[in-house]
Scaffold this motif. Structure first.
Motif, PDB file in Angstrom:
ATOM      1  N   ASP A   1       0.834  -1.206   0.000  1.00  0.00           N
ATOM      2  CA  ASP A   1       0.000   0.000   0.000  1.00  0.00           C
ATOM      3  C   ASP A   1       0.867   1.255   0.000  1.00  0.00           C
ATOM      4  N   VAL A   2       1.879   1.254   0.863  1.00  0.00           N
ATOM      5  CA  VAL A   2       2.766   2.422   0.975  1.00  0.00           C
ATOM      6  C   VAL A   2       3.537   2.634  -0.333  1.00  0.00           C
ATOM      7  N   THR A   3       4.072   1.566  -0.890  1.00  0.00           N
ATOM      8  CA  THR A   3       4.817   1.676  -2.147  1.00  0.00           C
ATOM      9  C   THR A   3       3.922   2.225  -3.253  1.00  0.00           C
ATOM     10  N   PHE A   4       2.728   1.694  -3.356  1.00  0.00           N
ATOM     11  CA  PHE A   4       1.769   2.161  -4.363  1.00  0.00           C
ATOM     12  C   PHE A   4       1.506   3.657  -4.210  1.00  0.00           C
ATOM     13  N   LEU A   5       1.208   4.095  -3.013  1.00  0.00           N
ATOM     14  CA  LEU A   5       0.886   5.508  -2.780  1.00  0.00           C
ATOM     15  C   LEU A   5       2.099   6.397  -3.028  1.00  0.00           C
ATOM     16  N   GLN A   6       3.268   5.977  -2.539  1.00  0.00           N
ATOM     17  CA  GLN A   6       4.473   6.790  -2.718  1.00  0.00           C
ATOM     18  C   GLN A   6       4.884   6.887  -4.180  1.00  0.00           C
ATOM     19  N   MET A   7       4.589   5.866  -4.966  1.00  0.00           N
ATOM     20  CA  MET A   7       4.920   5.899  -6.387  1.00  0.00           C
ATOM     21  C   MET A   7       3.849   6.634  -7.198  1.00  0.00           C
ATOM     22  N   MET A   8       2.592   6.457  -6.816  1.00  0.00           N
ATOM     23  CA  MET A   8       1.512   7.037  -7.606  1.00  0.00           C
ATOM     24  C   MET A   8       1.493   8.562  -7.505  1.00  0.00           C
ATOM     25  N   TYR A   9       1.943   9.105  -6.384  1.00  0.00           N
ATOM     26  CA  TYR A   9       1.914  10.567  -6.226  1.00  0.00           C
ATOM     27  C   TYR A   9       2.771  11.279  -7.277  1.00  0.00           C
ATOM     28  N   PRO A  10       4.071  10.958  -7.413  1.00  0.00           N
ATOM     29  CA  PRO A  10       4.845  11.634  -8.465  1.00  0.00           C
ATOM     30  C   PRO A  10       4.380  11.236  -9.870  1.00  0.00           C
ATOM     31  N   HIS A  11       3.835  10.047  -9.999  1.00  0.00           N
ATOM     32  CA  HIS A  11       3.303   9.611 -11.292  1.00  0.00           C
ATOM     33  C   HIS A  11       2.139  10.524 -11.692  1.00  0.00           C
ATOM     34  N   HIS A  12       1.213  10.750 -10.770  1.00  0.00           N
ATOM     35  CA  HIS A  12       0.096  11.668 -11.019  1.00  0.00           C
ATOM     36  C   HIS A  12       0.609  13.092 -11.262  1.00  0.00           C
ATOM     37  N   ALA A  13       1.610  13.492 -10.489  1.00  0.00           N
ATOM     38  CA  ALA A  13       2.146  14.854 -10.653  1.00  0.00           C
ATOM     39  C   ALA A  13       2.662  15.065 -12.068  1.00  0.00           C
ATOM     40  N   GLN A  14       3.305  14.043 -12.640  1.00  0.00           N
ATOM     41  CA  GLN A  14       3.792  14.200 -14.004  1.00  0.00           C
ATOM     42  C   GLN A  14       2.627  14.254 -14.994  1.00  0.00           C
ATOM     43  N   ALA A  15       1.572  13.490 -14.768  1.00  0.00           N
ATOM     44  CA  ALA A  15       0.399  13.553 -15.650  1.00  0.00           C
ATOM     45  C   ALA A  15      -0.216  14.942 -15.610  1.00  0.00           C
ATOM     46  N   VAL A  16      -0.281  15.543 -14.432  1.00  0.00           N
ATOM     47  CA  VAL A  16      -0.801  16.908 -14.302  1.00  0.00           C
ATOM     48  C   VAL A  16       0.118  17.889 -15.035  1.00  0.00           C
ATOM     49  N   GLU A  17       1.431  17.683 -14.901  1.00  0.00           N
ATOM     50  CA  GLU A  17       2.396  18.529 -15.614  1.00  0.00           C
ATOM     51  C   GLU A  17       2.182  18.420 -17.126  1.00  0.00           C
ATOM     52  N   MET A  18       1.964  17.214 -17.609  1.00  0.00           N
ATOM     53  CA  MET A  18       1.700  17.015 -19.034  1.00  0.00           C
ATOM     54  C   MET A  18       0.391  17.688 -19.438  1.00  0.00           C
TER      55      MET A  18
ATOM     56  N   ASP B   1      -0.934  20.264 -18.085  1.00  0.00           N
ATOM     57  CA  ASP B   1      -0.727  21.719 -18.049  1.00  0.00           C
ATOM     58  C   ASP B   1      -0.086  22.251 -19.331  1.00  0.00           C
ATOM     59  N   LEU B   2       0.597  21.393 -20.083  1.00  0.00           N
ATOM     60  CA  LEU B   2       1.218  21.818 -21.342  1.00  0.00           C
ATOM     61  C   LEU B   2       0.189  22.034 -22.458  1.00  0.00           C
TER      62      LEU B   2
ATOM     63  N   ASP C   1      -9.996  19.029 -23.815  1.00  0.00           N
ATOM     64  CA  ASP C   1     -10.961  18.510 -22.841  1.00  0.00           C
ATOM     65  C   ASP C   1     -10.378  17.346 -22.044  1.00  0.00           C
ATOM     66  N   LEU C   2      -9.679  16.455 -22.728  1.00  0.00           N
ATOM     67  CA  LEU C   2      -9.086  15.308 -22.050  1.00  0.00           C
ATOM     68  C   LEU C   2      -8.047  15.754 -21.026  1.00  0.00           C
ATOM     69  N   ALA C   3      -7.201  16.689 -21.406  1.00  0.00           N
ATOM     70  CA  ALA C   3      -6.181  17.189 -20.473  1.00  0.00           C
ATOM     71  C   ALA C   3      -6.831  17.819 -19.244  1.00  0.00           C
ATOM     72  N   ALA C   4      -7.887  18.584 -19.460  1.00  0.00           N
ATOM     73  CA  ALA C   4      -8.595  19.203 -18.330  1.00  0.00           C
ATOM     74  C   ALA C   4      -9.197  18.135 -17.425  1.00  0.00           C
ATOM     75  N   ASN C   5      -9.752  17.078 -18.022  1.00  0.00           N
ATOM     76  CA  ASN C   5     -10.346  16.005 -17.229  1.00  0.00           C
ATOM     77  C   ASN C   5      -9.293  15.225 -16.451  1.00  0.00           C
ATOM     78  N   ILE C   6      -8.135  15.006 -17.057  1.00  0.00           N
ATOM     79  CA  ILE C   6      -7.052  14.300 -16.363  1.00  0.00           C
ATOM     80  C   ILE C   6      -6.619  15.109 -15.142  1.00  0.00           C
ATOM     81  N   LYS C   7      -6.421  16.390 -15.327  1.00  0.00           N
ATOM     82  CA  LYS C   7      -6.014  17.243 -14.205  1.00  0.00           C
ATOM     83  C   LYS C   7      -7.093  17.276 -13.124  1.00  0.00           C
ATOM     84  N   LYS C   8      -8.334  17.383 -13.543  1.00  0.00           N
ATOM     85  CA  LYS C   8      -9.461  17.442 -12.600  1.00  0.00           C
ATOM     86  C   LYS C   8      -9.556  16.158 -11.774  1.00  0.00           C
ATOM     87  N   ALA C   9      -9.238  15.019 -12.371  1.00  0.00           N
ATOM     88  CA  ALA C   9      -9.302  13.742 -11.658  1.00  0.00           C
ATOM     89  C   ALA C   9      -8.080  13.504 -10.782  1.00  0.00           C
TER      90      ALA C   9
END
Length: 192
Positions: A46-63, A65-66, A78-86
Motif C-alpha cells: 500500500d505504501v509503495t503504491f501511494l508513494q509511487m503514484m503521487y509523483p506519477h500523477h504529478a507528471q500527468a498533471v504537468e503534461m 498543463d502543457l 478537454d481530455l487534459a482538463a479532465n485528467i487534471k481534474k481527476a
C-alpha cells in the motif's frame, strides 16, 4: 521487476509486483494499528503504491498543463482538463492516506520516479514542451497512453498485494478511469 529500487528497504518475503498475498500473518505484520473509528491498517505494498503514484500523477498533471498553450484540438484540450481534474484530488487523497499511515509526505518530483512504469524522462518532457499543433497532439497522446498504462500496471499490483481498503479503492478507480482514457486516446490517434 517493475518496482525495483522504489521499495522501503523491507526484505520480507512479500515481493512488490507479485500477484500473491503473504501466506502467513507474520509476513504481513508491517501494518499500523488502526485508529479508533477508522481503517488505517496497511502493508508495504500500500505504501509503495501511494508513494509511487503521487509523483506519477504529478507528471500527468504537468503534461496536462502543457496542453492549453500548445493544442488547438478540443478533444485533447478537454481530455487534459479532465485528467487534471481527476488526478489533483487523488494526489490530495494519497497525501492524506500516507499521513494517516505515519509516512512522509509524498514528493511531486518526477525525477524520483525514473524507474516507474510510464514515467517520462526530462528529455521527453522537454521534447513535448517544444512542440505545438498536430505534432504536439500526437506526441502528447502517445506519451499519455504510455503514462496511463504504467499507472494501471501499478494499480493492478496494489490490487494484488495491498491490504488497505482505501488504497485498493483508489487503485480500482485509477484502473477504471485511466483504461477508459487509454481507449479514448487510442481512438483519437486513429483519427489523426
Amino acid at each position: 521487476m517493475i518496482l525495483a529500487g522504489c521499495g522501503n528497504g523491507d526484505d520480507s518475503d512479500t515481493v512488490p509486483g507479485t500477484t500473491s498475498k503473504p501466506s502467513t500473518p507474520a509476513m504481513s505484520m508491517t501494518t499500523a494499528a488502526p485508529a479508533p473509528g477508522s481503517d488505517t491498517a496497511y502493508n508495504d505494498a500500500d505504501v509503495t503504491f501511494l508513494q509511487m503514484m503521487y509523483p506519477h500523477h504529478a507528471q500527468a498533471v504537468e503534461m496536462a498543463d502543457l496542453v492549453p498553450n500548445r493544442s488547438q484540438n478540443q478533444q485533447v484540450l478537454d481530455l487534459a482538463a479532465n485528467i487534471k481534474k481527476a488526478q489533483d484530488p487523488e494526489m490530495t487523497q494519497i497525501g492524506a492516506l500516507l499521513q494517516r499511515f505515519g509516512k512522509p509526505a509524498p514528493s511531486a518530483d518526477a525525477s524520483i520516479g525514473h524507474g516507474m512504469p510510464g514515467m517520462m524522462s526530462q528529455d521527453q518532457m522537454s521534447s513535448l514542451a517544444a512542440l505545438s499543433g498536430l505534432d504536439f497532439d500526437r506526441m502528447w497522446l502517445e506519451m499519455m497512453i504510455n503514462h496511463h498504462t504504467g499507472a494501471v500496471d501499478m494499480a493492478e499490483t496494489e490490487q494484488a498485494s495491498g491490504t488497505n481498503p482505501e488504497a485498493q479503492k483508489l487503485a480500482d478507480s485509477i484502473i477504471s478511469a485511466q483504461q477508459t482514457e487509454i481507449d479514448q486516446m487510442n481512438a483519437m490517434l486513429g483519427q489523426s
